[in-house]
Every structure is written in structure tokens, then in C-alpha cells.
Design a protein around this motif. Structure first.
Motif, PDB file in Angstrom:
ATOM      1  N   LEU A  90       1.842   0.115  -0.392  1.00 65.39           N
ATOM      2  CA  LEU A  90       1.202   1.400  -0.116  1.00 65.39           C
ATOM      3  C   LEU A  90       0.146   1.299   0.987  1.00 65.39           C
ATOM      4  N   ALA A  91      -0.627   0.222   0.975  1.00 67.70           N
ATOM      5  CA  ALA A  91      -1.726   0.097   1.930  1.00 67.70           C
ATOM      6  C   ALA A  91      -1.291  -0.474   3.272  1.00 67.70           C
ATOM      7  N   ILE A  92      -0.054  -0.942   3.388  1.00 72.86           N
ATOM      8  CA  ILE A  92       0.414  -1.508   4.649  1.00 72.86           C
ATOM      9  C   ILE A  92       0.585  -0.389   5.676  1.00 72.86           C
ATOM     10  N   PRO A  93       0.032  -0.544   6.871  1.00 68.93           N
ATOM     11  CA  PRO A  93       0.145   0.520   7.882  1.00 68.93           C
ATOM     12  C   PRO A  93       1.595   0.854   8.213  1.00 68.93           C
ATOM     13  N   GLU A  94       1.815   2.087   8.633  1.00 66.04           N
ATOM     14  CA  GLU A  94       3.163   2.554   8.929  1.00 66.04           C
ATOM     15  C   GLU A  94       3.830   1.717  10.013  1.00 66.04           C
ATOM     16  N   GLU A  95       3.053   1.189  10.960  1.00 64.99           N
ATOM     17  CA  GLU A  95       3.637   0.408  12.041  1.00 64.99           C
ATOM     18  C   GLU A  95       4.309  -0.874  11.543  1.00 64.99           C
ATOM     19  N   TYR A  96       3.951  -1.300  10.311  1.00 69.23           N
ATOM     20  CA  TYR A  96       4.585  -2.482   9.725  1.00 69.23           C
ATOM     21  C   TYR A  96       5.541  -2.109   8.591  1.00 69.23           C
ATOM     22  N   GLY A  97       5.844  -0.825   8.461  1.00 69.87           N
ATOM     23  CA  GLY A  97       6.814  -0.388   7.472  1.00 69.87           C
ATOM     24  C   GLY A  97       6.239   0.111   6.165  1.00 69.87           C
ATOM     25  N   GLY A  98       4.914   0.168   6.045  1.00 77.32           N
ATOM     26  CA  GLY A  98       4.293   0.632   4.814  1.00 77.32           C
ATOM     27  C   GLY A  98       3.984   2.113   4.836  1.00 77.32           C
ATOM     28  N   ALA A  99       3.270   2.558   3.804  1.00 78.37           N
ATOM     29  CA  ALA A  99       2.930   3.975   3.685  1.00 78.37           C
ATOM     30  C   ALA A  99       1.573   4.302   4.299  1.00 78.37           C
ATOM     31  N   GLY A 100       0.746   3.281   4.527  1.00 73.05           N
ATOM     32  CA  GLY A 100      -0.570   3.519   5.105  1.00 73.05           C
ATOM     33  C   GLY A 100      -1.511   4.269   4.178  1.00 73.05           C
ATOM     34  N   MET A 101      -1.307   4.155   2.857  1.00 68.07           N
ATOM     35  CA  MET A 101      -2.146   4.850   1.884  1.00 68.07           C
ATOM     36  C   MET A 101      -3.101   3.850   1.238  1.00 68.07           C
ATOM     37  N   THR A 102      -4.361   3.919   1.578  1.00 70.08           N
ATOM     38  CA  THR A 102      -5.357   2.985   1.049  1.00 70.08           C
ATOM     39  C   THR A 102      -6.089   3.538  -0.175  1.00 70.08           C
ATOM     40  N   ASP A 103      -5.790   4.750  -0.571  1.00 72.53           N
ATOM     41  CA  ASP A 103      -6.417   5.388  -1.720  1.00 72.53           C
ATOM     42  C   ASP A 103      -5.950   4.693  -2.996  1.00 72.53           C
ATOM     43  N   ARG A 104      -6.878   4.031  -3.689  1.00 73.32           N
ATOM     44  CA  ARG A 104      -6.506   3.260  -4.874  1.00 73.32           C
ATOM     45  C   ARG A 104      -6.099   4.133  -6.050  1.00 73.32           C
ATOM     46  N   ARG A 105      -6.300   5.427  -5.966  1.00 78.03           N
ATOM     47  CA  ARG A 105      -5.869   6.296  -7.055  1.00 78.03           C
ATOM     48  C   ARG A 105      -4.349   6.279  -7.214  1.00 78.03           C
ATOM     49  N   TYR A 106      -3.639   6.031  -6.125  1.00 74.82           N
ATOM     50  CA  TYR A 106      -2.185   5.925  -6.244  1.00 74.82           C
ATOM     51  C   TYR A 106      -1.792   4.702  -7.065  1.00 74.82           C
ATOM     52  N   ARG A 107      -2.515   3.617  -6.879  1.00 70.76           N
ATOM     53  CA  ARG A 107      -2.236   2.423  -7.682  1.00 70.76           C
ATOM     54  C   ARG A 107      -2.599   2.663  -9.149  1.00 70.76           C
TER      55      ARG A 107
END
Length: 400
Positions: free
Chosen positions: A67-84
Motif C-alpha cells: 500500500l505504501a509503495i509509490p505508484e512509480e514502483y507498482g504500489g498504491a502510494g497510500m501511506t495512511d495507516r488506517r488502511y492497514r
């Protein structure tokens, strides 16, 4: 006596809810993913002590990891820990703890080392695979005889030309059987104290890197755990993460997130156990009435719900502080020890209300009891958490 409104003070707005519509939409996705891809296979994984690689890849395709991996590396770019936190709640609700631990290792422990310490070449090489769950990583810290004493690590690495030669042994390594690589903590300078440790990416296939037993644990059986051995493993200098000698500081920087993740999982387990028990006590009858109508049952569940709600309030603030970049090591340690210890009490007390059925693994409370035990141990024991807090207290009050 009446309570009157203070007309001279403008009423403050109610606090914003912890979750918004996006979090709840993600919850629906997680719930459906677990129902479709995890629950049907979970019993087999527990028996085999291994989660299918196909399930990892399905998690990557569904956006459950990275979730926290930036989109440029294939992630979602979501750093909000509420999703976890949403993910932890749904894992607990589905009683699929082993799967949650495996994915939590990726997002809470492995990925941050690459996000915050890796150079661009390392990010390009590993982050896309982590985002897609095509790569599984492990963190190799613990050694036989060291436990929480990281300063006692004996695994060593010496420089030899363009390589480091690694020797040593690690144990209790989560995902150690399936891992495509391990981030290994090794001593690189015996004379430098805490500045004498470094982190290395040791990849599957490197000569001398061997896996030992698949360890048979009390709980979370489906999440593979192993011994790792390093015998003259030649690790390219390009696989050093961060700076030489910075390993111990890097571990300390990343441990608060790991501990917050454990606290989140513990809180989710408490809530799930409470909900299962409330449902059970009003269906199960004894002496002609639901056992939930007995005063002892009501008092017990009232106490449990209050404790769970209070710990939830602290945890939500800790998560929001992490999002804002202000969560301290001490605050994370408080959340970890208190909520993981609360989990032991809540699951035990809830299991008691199930009677003999609570001792059966076909009931979710039985599995929750078995899986809960590790929470106060890994990520730093309760005693280590209290030591961290106590040292902070001493530093504050000895200066007066």
C-alpha cells in the motif's frame, strides 16, 4: 440538579470519524478477497505450515499488499495507516491470522527498509516485486542465544574486494522458508559497539545460504518460520542497505512501525473475540435462559468491552500520530505492550464463556486463543517495551 449549556462558549464540532468512505470501500474489498482467496484454503495452509505462493500473488493483484509503495514502483502510494488497520480488522474477523502476519511482515517491516534506506537501483530491483507480492522478504535479526539482545548478534560480515563474506545463523525467522531474500543484520566491526552492525540483502541461490527446519509453533501455524544459515556467503557490496555501520540505528528507526502493526492486530483480535462471544452468549442457553442473561456474564463482557474501547482510543491516536510523522518510539512501545497484553486477557476471558466449545479449534475463539500468545513476545517482549518506557521516564526526571 440540571445540566445547562454554557451559552458563552461556542460548542466545539464533534470529532471526525476515524474512517471515511474510502476506508469502508477498502474494507469491502478486503472482506471479499479473504472470502474468495483465503478462507477456503486456510485450514490446509495451517496443516502444511505454509501459505500458497498463489495466494500471495492474488493479494498483490488485488491491492492487499504494498500500500505504501509509490505508484512509480507498482504500489498504491497510500501511506495512511488506517488502511492497514482495516486490513487487520478483517483478518481478525475472518480468523485468518497466519495470512495477516505474512502480509503484515511485508508491509510493516520489509518494505520500509527499501522505502527509506535503499538506493534507486535497489528500489527498482525489489519494490515492484514486493508490490506485486511476487517477491517475499524476511528480516533476519534473532539468533540462538540472543533473543531481544540485538547487541549480542554474532553473525558477521567481512569485506573482501567487491563482496562481503557472511557467516552466522538466525532463528525464528518469519517467512524464512518461502522468502526470496532476507535482510540480514550482521556485525561488520567488532570494535565499534552499536555502530558495528550493517544490513545486507541475502538472496535465494547465493552459495552458502541455507534454510533449516520449518519450525513448529504454538500458533499462527500457516505462517512459515525457519532457521537460516550463512556459510561464507558472498554478498555483493551492492546489496548493502544504507550505510556501513548504520544497521542498529536503522533497526531502531523501523521497530516502532512493527510494534504499531502488532498493536493494531491485537486490537482487532480483541474486537473480534468480543463480537464472537456476545453472539454466542445470547444463543447458548443454560438453566432455561441465555447465558448472556446471567449477571456474571454481563459483568464480564461489560468489563471487556470497556477495556477494548479504551485501548482503541489510544491506538487511534497513535495511528493518526504515525500518519502525521509524530509517533514516538515510547508511544509505539506503550501501544504494543498494553494492547498485546490486553489481547491475552480478552481472548482468555471470552474463551471461558464458551465453556468446552472454546477449547475446540472449530470455534474461532479456540484458534484466537492459540494465535494470541506470540503477540507479547515478538517485535520486542512486554518487558523490553517497559524498559524502553522506563528509560524515557528516567531521562526526563533525572534531569530535574
Amino acid at each position: 440538579m440540571t445540566i445547562t449549556e454554557d451559552r458563552g462558549t461556542e460548542a466545539s464540532a464533534p470529532p471526525a470519524p476515524f474512517y471515511d468512505e474510502d476506508h469502508e470501500a477498502y474494507r469491502a474489498s478486503v472482506r471479499e478477497f479473504l472470502r474468495r482467496e483465503v478462507v477456503p484454503h486456510y485450514d490446509r495452509w495451517e496443516e502444511e505450515r505454509l501459505i500458497d505462493r498463489a495466494a500471495w500473488r492474488a493479494a498483490g493483484e488485488a491491492g492487499m499488499v504494498g500500500l505504501a509503495i509509490p505508484e512509480e514502483y507498482g504500489g498504491a502510494g497510500m501511506t495512511d495507516r488506517r488502511y492497514r488497520m482495516v486490513f487487520s480488522e478483517e483478518i481478525a474477523r475472518a480468523n485468518t491470522t497466519s495470512f495477516g502476519v505474512g502480509l503484515g511482515l511485508q508491509d510493516d517491516i520489509i518494505t520500509p527498509y527499501f522505502l527509506h534506506l535503499a538506493n534507486e537501483e535497489q528500489k527498482q530491483r525489489f519494490l515492484p516485486g514486493l508490490a506485486a507480492a511476487e517477491l517475499i522478504g524476511a528480516i533476519a535479526m534473532t539468533e540462538p542465544g540472543t533473543g531481544s539482545d540485538l547487541q549480542g548478534i554474532r553473525t558477521s560480515a567481512r569485506r573482501d574486494g567487491d563482496d562481503w563474506v557472511l557467516n552466522g545463523q538466525k532463528t525464528f525467522i518469519s517467512s524464512g522458508i518461502q522468502a526470496d531474500f532476507a535482510i540480514v543484520v550482521a556485525r561488520t566491526d567488532p570494535e565499534a559497539g552499536s555502530h558495528g552492525f550493517s544490513l545486507f540483502i541475502v538472496e535465494t541461490g547465493m552459495p552458502g545460504f541455507e534454510r533449516g527446519r520449518k519450525l513448529d509453533k504454538v500458533g499462527i501455524a500457516g505462517q512459515d518460520t525457519a532457521e537460516l544459515f550463512f556459510r561464507d556467503v558472498r554478498v555483493p557490496a551492492a546489496n548493502l542497505i544504507g550505510e556501513e555501520g548504520g544497521g542498529m540505528a536503522y533497526l531502531m528507526q523501523n521497530l516502532p512501525l512493527e510494534r504499531l502493526g502488532i498493536a493494531m492486530a491485537s486490537q482487532a483480535s480483541c474486537q473480534a473475540a468480543l463480537e464472537w462471544t456476545l453472539e454466542y452468549v445470547y444463543q447458548r442457553t443454560a438453566f432455561g435462559k441465555p447465558i448472556g442473561d446471567f449477571q456474571n456474564t454481563r459483568f464480564e463482557l461489560a468489563s471487556i468491552e470497556t477495556e477494548v474501547d479504551v485501548s482503541r482510543a489510544y491506538l487511534e491516536q497513535a495511528i493518526l500520530k504515525f500518519n502525521a510523522g509524530t509517533l514516538t518510539t515510547v508511544e509505539a512501545s506503550k501501544a504494543k505492550w498494553f494492547i498485546s497484553e490486553l489481547q491475552q486477557r480478552v481472548v482468555y476471558r471470552c474463551q471461558q464463556l464458551f465453556g468446552g466449545y472454546g477449547f475446540m479449534l472449530e470455534y474461532p475463539i479456540g484458534r484466537a486463543y492459540r494465535d494470541a500468545r506470540i503477540q507479547t513476545i515478538y517485535g520486542g517482549t512486554t518487558e523490553i517495551m517497559k524498559e524502553i518506557i522506563g528509560r524515557d521516564q528516567a531521562a526526563r526526571y533525572k534531569q530535574r
